[in-house]
Write a protein that holds these residues in place. Structure first.
Motif, PDB file in Angstrom:
ATOM      1  N   LEU A 346     -55.742  27.321  20.521  1.00 47.17           N
ATOM      2  CA  LEU A 346     -55.425  26.129  21.309  1.00 47.17           C
ATOM      3  C   LEU A 346     -56.664  25.245  21.323  1.00 47.17           C
ATOM      4  O   LEU A 346     -57.758  25.728  21.548  1.00 47.17           O
ATOM      5  CB  LEU A 346     -55.097  26.497  22.759  1.00 47.17           C
ATOM      6  CG  LEU A 346     -53.891  27.378  23.059  1.00 47.17           C
ATOM      7  CD1 LEU A 346     -53.851  27.706  24.545  1.00 47.17           C
ATOM      8  CD2 LEU A 346     -52.618  26.671  22.667  1.00 47.17           C
ATOM      9  N   ILE A 348     -57.620  21.817  23.222  1.00 45.94           N
ATOM     10  CA  ILE A 348     -57.003  20.904  24.178  1.00 45.94           C
ATOM     11  C   ILE A 348     -58.021  19.953  24.787  1.00 45.94           C
ATOM     12  O   ILE A 348     -59.053  20.377  25.293  1.00 45.94           O
ATOM     13  CB  ILE A 348     -56.291  21.723  25.280  1.00 45.94           C
ATOM     14  CG1 ILE A 348     -55.161  22.522  24.623  1.00 45.94           C
ATOM     15  CG2 ILE A 348     -55.738  20.832  26.367  1.00 45.94           C
ATOM     16  CD1 ILE A 348     -54.585  23.590  25.481  1.00 45.94           C
ATOM     17  N   CYS A 355     -49.781  24.295  28.076  1.00 46.06           N
ATOM     18  CA  CYS A 355     -49.860  24.943  26.784  1.00 46.06           C
ATOM     19  C   CYS A 355     -50.038  26.425  26.997  1.00 46.06           C
ATOM     20  O   CYS A 355     -50.790  26.851  27.856  1.00 46.06           O
ATOM     21  CB  CYS A 355     -51.052  24.433  25.978  1.00 46.06           C
ATOM     22  SG  CYS A 355     -50.776  22.814  25.317  1.00 46.06           S
ATOM     23  N   HIS A 357     -49.983  30.403  24.771  1.00 44.19           N
ATOM     24  CA  HIS A 357     -49.648  31.182  23.595  1.00 44.19           C
ATOM     25  C   HIS A 357     -49.665  32.662  23.941  1.00 44.19           C
ATOM     26  O   HIS A 357     -50.327  33.096  24.861  1.00 44.19           O
ATOM     27  CB  HIS A 357     -50.541  30.858  22.401  1.00 44.19           C
ATOM     28  CG  HIS A 357     -51.965  31.231  22.576  1.00 44.19           C
ATOM     29  ND1 HIS A 357     -52.970  30.672  21.845  1.00 44.19           N
ATOM     30  CD2 HIS A 357     -52.568  32.099  23.396  1.00 44.19           C
ATOM     31  CE1 HIS A 357     -54.113  31.197  22.219  1.00 44.19           C
ATOM     32  NE2 HIS A 357     -53.899  32.059  23.149  1.00 44.19           N
TER      33      HIS A 357
ATOM     34  N   CYS B 390     -56.360  34.893  28.707  1.00 44.27           N
ATOM     35  CA  CYS B 390     -57.385  33.870  28.879  1.00 44.27           C
ATOM     36  C   CYS B 390     -56.775  32.583  29.376  1.00 44.27           C
ATOM     37  O   CYS B 390     -55.916  32.008  28.740  1.00 44.27           O
ATOM     38  CB  CYS B 390     -58.242  33.666  27.639  1.00 44.27           C
ATOM     39  SG  CYS B 390     -57.403  33.740  26.102  1.00 44.27           S
ATOM     40  N   LEU B 394     -58.437  22.580  33.323  1.00 43.66           N
ATOM     41  CA  LEU B 394     -59.098  21.343  32.920  1.00 43.66           C
ATOM     42  C   LEU B 394     -59.168  20.393  34.104  1.00 43.66           C
ATOM     43  O   LEU B 394     -58.216  20.274  34.862  1.00 43.66           O
ATOM     44  CB  LEU B 394     -58.301  20.682  31.806  1.00 43.66           C
ATOM     45  CG  LEU B 394     -58.378  21.321  30.428  1.00 43.66           C
ATOM     46  CD1 LEU B 394     -57.103  21.068  29.674  1.00 43.66           C
ATOM     47  CD2 LEU B 394     -59.552  20.765  29.669  1.00 43.66           C
ATOM     48  N   MET B 395     -60.322  19.725  34.239  1.00 49.35           N
ATOM     49  CA  MET B 395     -60.451  18.723  35.287  1.00 49.35           C
ATOM     50  C   MET B 395     -60.848  17.409  34.657  1.00 49.35           C
ATOM     51  O   MET B 395     -61.980  17.256  34.215  1.00 49.35           O
ATOM     52  CB  MET B 395     -61.523  19.149  36.291  1.00 49.35           C
ATOM     53  CG  MET B 395     -61.136  20.403  37.017  1.00 49.35           C
ATOM     54  SD  MET B 395     -62.331  20.723  38.280  1.00 49.35           S
ATOM     55  CE  MET B 395     -61.632  22.165  38.998  1.00 49.35           C
ATOM     56  N   CYS B 399     -62.705  16.168  29.059  1.00 53.80           N
ATOM     57  CA  CYS B 399     -63.212  17.486  28.683  1.00 53.80           C
ATOM     58  C   CYS B 399     -62.217  18.206  27.782  1.00 53.80           C
ATOM     59  O   CYS B 399     -61.098  17.753  27.590  1.00 53.80           O
ATOM     60  CB  CYS B 399     -63.497  18.309  29.929  1.00 53.80           C
ATOM     61  SG  CYS B 399     -62.100  18.420  31.034  1.00 53.80           S
ATOM     62  N   GLY B 400     -62.661  19.313  27.234  1.00 49.49           N
ATOM     63  CA  GLY B 400     -61.784  20.057  26.336  1.00 49.49           C
ATOM     64  C   GLY B 400     -61.788  21.533  26.648  1.00 49.49           C
ATOM     65  O   GLY B 400     -62.757  22.067  27.167  1.00 49.49           O
ATOM     66  N   ALA B 401     -60.671  22.179  26.357  1.00 49.58           N
ATOM     67  CA  ALA B 401     -60.597  23.632  26.525  1.00 49.58           C
ATOM     68  C   ALA B 401     -59.918  24.207  25.299  1.00 49.58           C
ATOM     69  O   ALA B 401     -58.865  23.728  24.893  1.00 49.58           O
ATOM     70  CB  ALA B 401     -59.804  23.982  27.767  1.00 49.58           C
ATOM     71  N   HIS B 402     -60.547  25.185  24.702  1.00 48.16           N
ATOM     72  CA  HIS B 402     -60.013  25.720  23.447  1.00 48.16           C
ATOM     73  C   HIS B 402     -59.939  27.229  23.496  1.00 48.16           C
ATOM     74  O   HIS B 402     -60.763  27.877  24.123  1.00 48.16           O
ATOM     75  CB  HIS B 402     -60.892  25.294  22.280  1.00 48.16           C
ATOM     76  CG  HIS B 402     -61.380  23.895  22.415  1.00 48.16           C
ATOM     77  ND1 HIS B 402     -60.514  22.844  22.464  1.00 48.16           N
ATOM     78  CD2 HIS B 402     -62.615  23.376  22.594  1.00 48.16           C
ATOM     79  CE1 HIS B 402     -61.209  21.731  22.637  1.00 48.16           C
ATOM     80  NE2 HIS B 402     -62.491  22.026  22.737  1.00 48.16           N
ATOM     81  N   THR B 403     -58.981  27.757  22.817  1.00 44.10           N
ATOM     82  CA  THR B 403     -58.825  29.203  22.758  1.00 44.10           C
ATOM     83  C   THR B 403     -58.689  29.609  21.306  1.00 44.10           C
ATOM     84  O   THR B 403     -57.817  29.107  20.608  1.00 44.10           O
ATOM     85  CB  THR B 403     -57.550  29.624  23.512  1.00 44.10           C
ATOM     86  OG1 THR B 403     -57.424  28.824  24.658  1.00 44.10           O
ATOM     87  CG2 THR B 403     -57.608  31.063  23.895  1.00 44.10           C
ATOM     88  N   VAL B 404     -59.557  30.465  20.854  1.00 42.16           N
ATOM     89  CA  VAL B 404     -59.511  30.901  19.457  1.00 42.16           C
ATOM     90  C   VAL B 404     -59.561  32.425  19.391  1.00 42.16           C
ATOM     91  O   VAL B 404     -60.610  33.017  19.196  1.00 42.16           O
ATOM     92  CB  VAL B 404     -60.689  30.333  18.642  1.00 42.16           C
ATOM     93  CG1 VAL B 404     -60.466  30.550  17.149  1.00 42.16           C
ATOM     94  CG2 VAL B 404     -60.908  28.872  18.940  1.00 42.16           C
ATOM     95  N   GLU B 419     -52.317  36.742  25.934  1.00 41.01           N
ATOM     96  CA  GLU B 419     -51.682  35.622  26.612  1.00 41.01           C
ATOM     97  C   GLU B 419     -52.727  34.570  26.907  1.00 41.01           C
ATOM     98  O   GLU B 419     -53.851  34.906  27.255  1.00 41.01           O
ATOM     99  CB  GLU B 419     -51.163  36.073  27.980  1.00 41.01           C
ATOM    100  CG  GLU B 419     -49.761  36.586  27.996  1.00 41.01           C
ATOM    101  CD  GLU B 419     -49.432  37.091  29.385  1.00 41.01           C
ATOM    102  OE1 GLU B 419     -49.672  36.359  30.352  1.00 41.01           O
ATOM    103  OE2 GLU B 419     -48.949  38.227  29.477  1.00 41.01           O
ATOM    104  N   ALA B 420     -52.341  33.338  26.813  1.00 42.63           N
ATOM    105  CA  ALA B 420     -53.268  32.285  27.211  1.00 42.63           C
ATOM    106  C   ALA B 420     -52.500  31.118  27.777  1.00 42.63           C
ATOM    107  O   ALA B 420     -51.411  30.803  27.317  1.00 42.63           O
ATOM    108  CB  ALA B 420     -54.093  31.837  26.019  1.00 42.63           C
ATOM    109  N   THR B 421     -53.068  30.486  28.772  1.00 43.10           N
ATOM    110  CA  THR B 421     -52.440  29.284  29.294  1.00 43.10           C
ATOM    111  C   THR B 421     -53.520  28.238  29.557  1.00 43.10           C
ATOM    112  O   THR B 421     -54.684  28.573  29.761  1.00 43.10           O
ATOM    113  CB  THR B 421     -51.737  29.535  30.650  1.00 43.10           C
ATOM    114  OG1 THR B 421     -52.717  30.039  31.561  1.00 43.10           O
ATOM    115  CG2 THR B 421     -50.613  30.525  30.520  1.00 43.10           C
ATOM    116  N   THR B 422     -53.117  27.011  29.542  1.00 41.99           N
ATOM    117  CA  THR B 422     -54.022  25.927  29.887  1.00 41.99           C
ATOM    118  C   THR B 422     -53.304  25.007  30.850  1.00 41.99           C
ATOM    119  O   THR B 422     -52.151  24.663  30.632  1.00 41.99           O
ATOM    120  CB  THR B 422     -54.427  25.148  28.629  1.00 41.99           C
ATOM    121  OG1 THR B 422     -54.994  26.052  27.706  1.00 41.99           O
ATOM    122  CG2 THR B 422     -55.424  24.070  28.958  1.00 41.99           C
ATOM    123  N   LYS B 424     -53.888  22.226  34.632  1.00 42.46           N
ATOM    124  CA  LYS B 424     -54.830  21.547  35.528  1.00 42.46           C
ATOM    125  C   LYS B 424     -54.451  21.872  36.970  1.00 42.46           C
ATOM    126  O   LYS B 424     -53.422  22.487  37.226  1.00 42.46           O
ATOM    127  CB  LYS B 424     -54.785  20.052  35.277  1.00 42.46           C
ATOM    128  CG  LYS B 424     -53.491  19.388  35.712  1.00 42.46           C
ATOM    129  CD  LYS B 424     -53.720  17.896  35.773  1.00 42.46           C
ATOM    130  CE  LYS B 424     -52.595  17.170  36.476  1.00 42.46           C
ATOM    131  NZ  LYS B 424     -52.901  15.793  36.754  1.00 42.46           N
TER     132      LYS B 424
END
Lengths: 415, 480
Positions: A346, A348, A355, A357, B390, B394-395, B399-404, B419-422, B424
């Motif tokens: 992701l 973002i 979002c 996954h 994970c 985000l505020m 800004c950015g938030a990434h999951t790899v 599992e991952a969520t993003t 605010k």
């Protein structure tokens, strides 16, 4: 390989009638490809499956030259029964027939004497290879407000005449405002040790709908790479379904650019692998504006020695507020030698987004098998039932009933 | 205004910004064999230690700086750094806490955990590392009674060479990656812990690292060995004074857990993150790796990362022993122009190994946060399982938030779930809190603390309080 490339390229130029401009363009791409070569695990996207190694291992001497002057006989027996459809027949790297019998001819434009113009630069050496060696380049345009009555099936056929060859196909599709197209890619090979490189570019205008189903079922020893680039305008929908099972190696790349508001992309896929098959799906969905949506579901059933890779990436631009992005991959490993790798990414940059996954992998649940066996099924039947149910989940996502049933038949899924 | 006053002027904005005036001995600038020999010589190290360093340096010369990470930084000139600095007179080393530099004590007070109080009331042994060399160690006697060795690395090299020699570099070898190898070549000091067989360490061991002298990259080396059936909980926390130039910190932490042993390693990191324009701040490029060598062993990492201009680290577990367990709990907060690329690696080699990853990322302002993790289940690691979660918050939209995540499953009998969520902080949540009388900043603090709770719970009591405060401080001014 470098010498081979140059010799084969000259041979092709001699036999063809490309314009000066095209030749220049092709030469540029040839050089690009010579510089970069086949992608290897040094590149992040190819980390899990190294194409360079796979080609070396499977095809010792790859030839880039193909004599496209001779026509190939069309074997009608492999045509899909029970579904009226339009056809594009692509045999051994040559488009033999384009047939839109069921459609209003004024509503579809097919163009082949256009200049190759490339507006994108993906830094992908396989696209350079495609650009340099592709024989004929078609553009298919569906006019405004026209929906194709019947699906279009592209038959990707090869026979024993080709061996250790690189085959390239490139098609461009434009769906004008409020039009729709159902496209099935059907692979059937009786050749082996060839490398197919397919590149589709879709341009979806406002309110248009694209449904693309890729079916690679029959077992063969070929290696395949397919790249779909989909640009979507406002309110357009793209649906991609991949059944990845037949070839020795198959990598499907889907690159989706959601450029218009309220556009949405659906990518669903099944890996059903055995033997030493190595397959991969790599999807990139770029959410570039507000209120866009994407949904991905990938399921794998992996038998002995097989390996599947799923790399999914959701990118959300700072402008793309109210994005919905969803991604799920599940894998069943049937044997101790099977392997599943995933990289669900992701990226973002906007805060008002949803979002997520998920990824899960493991073996078949023994408890479920026990349950079924206690109901009178034998071990094999129970296992099959569970696997069928697992895959059916993805097939059910196909929105067109007719095609869904067809695909169920082809895969051999019973409800 | 003289330079010192200017310095102080600059420090005003940073809550923990200060620099203490203790004259430093410095190795000459630059990185070469001479400097390494100088460090080894000053520390009166045996020959095998010098060989270890030189071997690492040989390897280092062949390595290239990695550049695959998300946060980019200006090129570091490794020849333009000091690799050693120490408080000048070691014989003036304070004998008790009361003799410590009041300025240093003041800092700990600012942090909210007065060293003395903490040491006396909470029964914590504190090995305060002040600019590369330990200046105070407490509660040593009590630990010695149990046979626990807790001292600085230099002391361990002198007094317990057999242990150091046996374990140093077994988890992070001299042939590792760029920054780890650099550390192996030039590390100055750090902590050494050995817990003998069957001993449960009666108190939380703790170290405060501080970066003091300007332009000094700190290269700490920590080695913790938990022998069969033992248990230890180790705390590490940091603040740094304000500096204009970016400072490099490349520490190595090695944990080794033998049969039935458990190590819990907690970190609160609050180094100087740079000002609101992203100028200055610490580069935190740390290598942390734990080896569950024995059967039924367990290693648990907990980290709260709020500071540093760039945080780039992946505390990892190698689950070699059968039935071993690896855990990773992390909160990473980035604000203003901070960047973080952090996560973990869980490498399952033994049978029935289990790992759990809980990562919470919060980004605000112009910051960028990446979770990057690897879960690798080897073909021999039958019946292993991993659970990963994970979440990112985000505020603001700058800004950015990434999951790899990288997930590799080579064993059909093992399960991996990720599992991952993003998301605010929703308007409804904020509204609800404000309705109850909280102002918007308090409301955000409350919600964020709730979001992080799963991880904060893992911290030892004293740390949890500090961590919660830090979470609040880090996000000051990011709302409204």
């Amino acid at each position: 390989m470098k010498e081979q490339l140059k010799i084969d390229f000259e041979k092709i130029l001699e036999l063809s009638d490309f314009s000066e401009k095209d030749i220049g363009y092709k030469k540029d791409h040839l050089n690009k490809f010579i510089d970069n070569g086949f992608p290897s695990k040094k590149q992040e996207n190819w980390k899990f499956l190294d194409l360079n190694q796979i080609i070396k291992k499977n095809i010792s001497e790859l030839s880039f030259y193909n004599d496209y002057s001779k026509t190939n006989k069309i074997d009608t027996s492999i045509f899909i029964d029970g579904l009226e459809h339009n056809k594009i027949i692509f045999i051994n790297g040559r488009i033999e027939k384009i047939d839109f019998n069921y459609e209003d001819k004024n509503q579809i434009e097919i163009n082949d004497d256009i200049e190759i113009k490339d507006h994108f630069d993906y830094n992908n050496s396989l696209i350079s290879l495609n650009n340099a060696f592709v024989n004929k380049y078609y553009k298919i345009l569906v006019k405004k407000d026209y929906s194709l009555k019947k699906p279009l099936i592209i038959y990707h056929l090869t026979n024993e005449k080709v061996k250790s060859k690189n085959i390239n196909l490139r098609l461009n599709f434009v769906l004008e405002k409020n039009s729709s197209l159902k496209l099935i890619d059907f692979f059937n090979d009786t050749s082996d040790k060839n490398f197919m490189n397919i590149f589709y570019n879709f341009n979806l205008k406002k309110d248009s709908i694209l449904k693309n189903y890729k079916i690679d079922k029959s077992l063969n020893k070929n290696l395949k790479y397919s790249f779909n680039n989909i640009d979507q305008e406002e309110n357009s929908i793209s649906e991609t379904f991949i059944f990845s099972a037949g070839s020795n190696y198959f990598k499907n790349e889907i690159n989706c650019n959601l450029k218009g508001e309220y556009s949405s992309a659906f990518i669903n896929g099944i890996f059903s692998l055995q033997g030493s098959q190595q397959h991969e799906i790599r999807s990139t969905v770029n959410h570039l504006v507000e209120n866009t949506k994407s949904y991905q579901l990938i399921k794998s059933v992996l038998g002995k020695n097989s390996k599947a890779v799923y790399q999914g990436r959701i990118f959300v631009d700072p402008k793309a507020q109210k994005t919905d992005g969803y991604q799920l991959s599940k894998a069943i490993l049937l044997d101790e030698t099977s392997e599943f790798n995933a990289k669900p990414e992701l990226e973002i940059y906007a805060d008002d987004v949803k979002c997520s996954h998920g990824s899960a992998s493991g073996s078949l649940n023994e408890n479920s098998i026990f349950y079924l066996m206690s109901r009178g099924l034998n071990y094999k039947q129970s296992k099959e039932l569970l696997i069928n149910g697992f895959m059916l989940d993805v097939v059910e996502k196909i929105t067109n009933t007719e095609i869904r049933n067809l695909i169920k038949n082809i895969i051999g899924l019973k409800e | 205004m003289d330079t010192r006053e200017k310095d102080i002027e600059k420090l005003k904005d940073y809550k923990y910004g200060f620099s203490t005036d203790i004259e430093n001995i410095k190795a000459p600038k630059g990185l070469n064999e001479k400097v390494i020999k100088f460090i080894s010589n000053v520390k009166k190290e045996p020959k095998w230690m010098l060989d270890f360093r030189l071997k690492a340096f040989e390897r280092f010369k062949q390595l290239k700086e990695p550049n695959w990470q998300k946060p980019k930084y200006p090129k570091i000139d490794y020849q333009d750094l000091y690799y050693y600095s120490a408080p000048k007179s070691m014989k003036d080393k304070p004998k008790s806490l009361d003799e410590l530099d009041p300025k240093l004590l003041e800092t700990y007070k600012k942090l909210g955990i007065p060293l003395q109080e903490q040491a006396r009331l909470n029964g914590i042994a504190v090995d305060a590392v002040f600019d590369s060399v330990s200046v105070a160690t407490t509660f040593k006697d009590e630990l010695t009674k149990q046979g626990i060795i807790f001292c600085s690395m230099s002391e361990a090299i002198q007094k317990h060479p057999e242990l150091v020699r046996k374990y140093l570099g077994t988890v992070i070898p001299t042939t590792d990656h760029f920054f780890a190898t650099l550390n192996s070549a030039v590390f100055t000091d750090g902590s050494f812990v050995y817990i003998p067989k069957g001993v449960r360490c009666p108190m939380e061991l703790s170290t405060y690292f501080r970066i003091n002298a300007s332009e000094t990259g700190q290269f700490e080396r920590t080695l913790i060995i938990a022998d069969k059936g033992s248990y230890v909980s180790y705390l590490e926390g940091c603040t740094a004074p304000m500096r204009d130039e970016n400072q490099l910190h490349a520490a190595n932490v090695e944990l080794i857990a033998l049969d039935d042993a458990e190590i819990k390693y907690s970190t609160v990191q609050n180094w100087y993150p740079g000002d609101e324009n992203g100028i200055g701040g610490i580069y935190n490029f740390v290598t942390k790796r734990g080896l569950c060598q024995g059967r039924n062993s367990k290693i648990s990492w907990t980290q709260v990362e709020t500071g540093s201009a760039i945080t780039w680290k992946y505390p990892s577990c190698i689950l070699k022993g059968d039935n071993s367990i690896g855990e990773f709990y992390s909160i990473a907060i980035t604000n203003n122009h901070q960047k973080a690329d952090t996560g973990t690696k869980m490498i399952h080699l033994g049978k029935n190994t289990k790992s759990k990853i809980i990562s919470k990322g919060i980004s605000a302002g112009f910051s960028d946060m990446t979770y990057r993790g690897l879960v690798d289940i080897n073909s021999k690691a039958t019946n292993s399982s991993n659970y990963t979660q994970c979440d990112s918050l985000l505020m603001g939209n700058k800004c950015g938030a990434h999951t790899v995540p990288y997930i590799r499953n080579k064993n059909f009998d093992s399960n991996i779930a990720h599992e991952a969520t993003t998301s605010k902080i929703s308007e409804e949540q904020l509204h609800y809190c404000q309705q109850r009388g909280l102002n918007s900043e308090e409301a955000v603090g409350l919600i964020v603390n709730g979001f992080c709770k799963e991880v904060l719970q893992q911290l030892p009591m004293e740390f949890a309080v500090e961590a919660q405060k830090l979470v609040g401080i880090s996000l000051e001014g990011s709302v409204g």
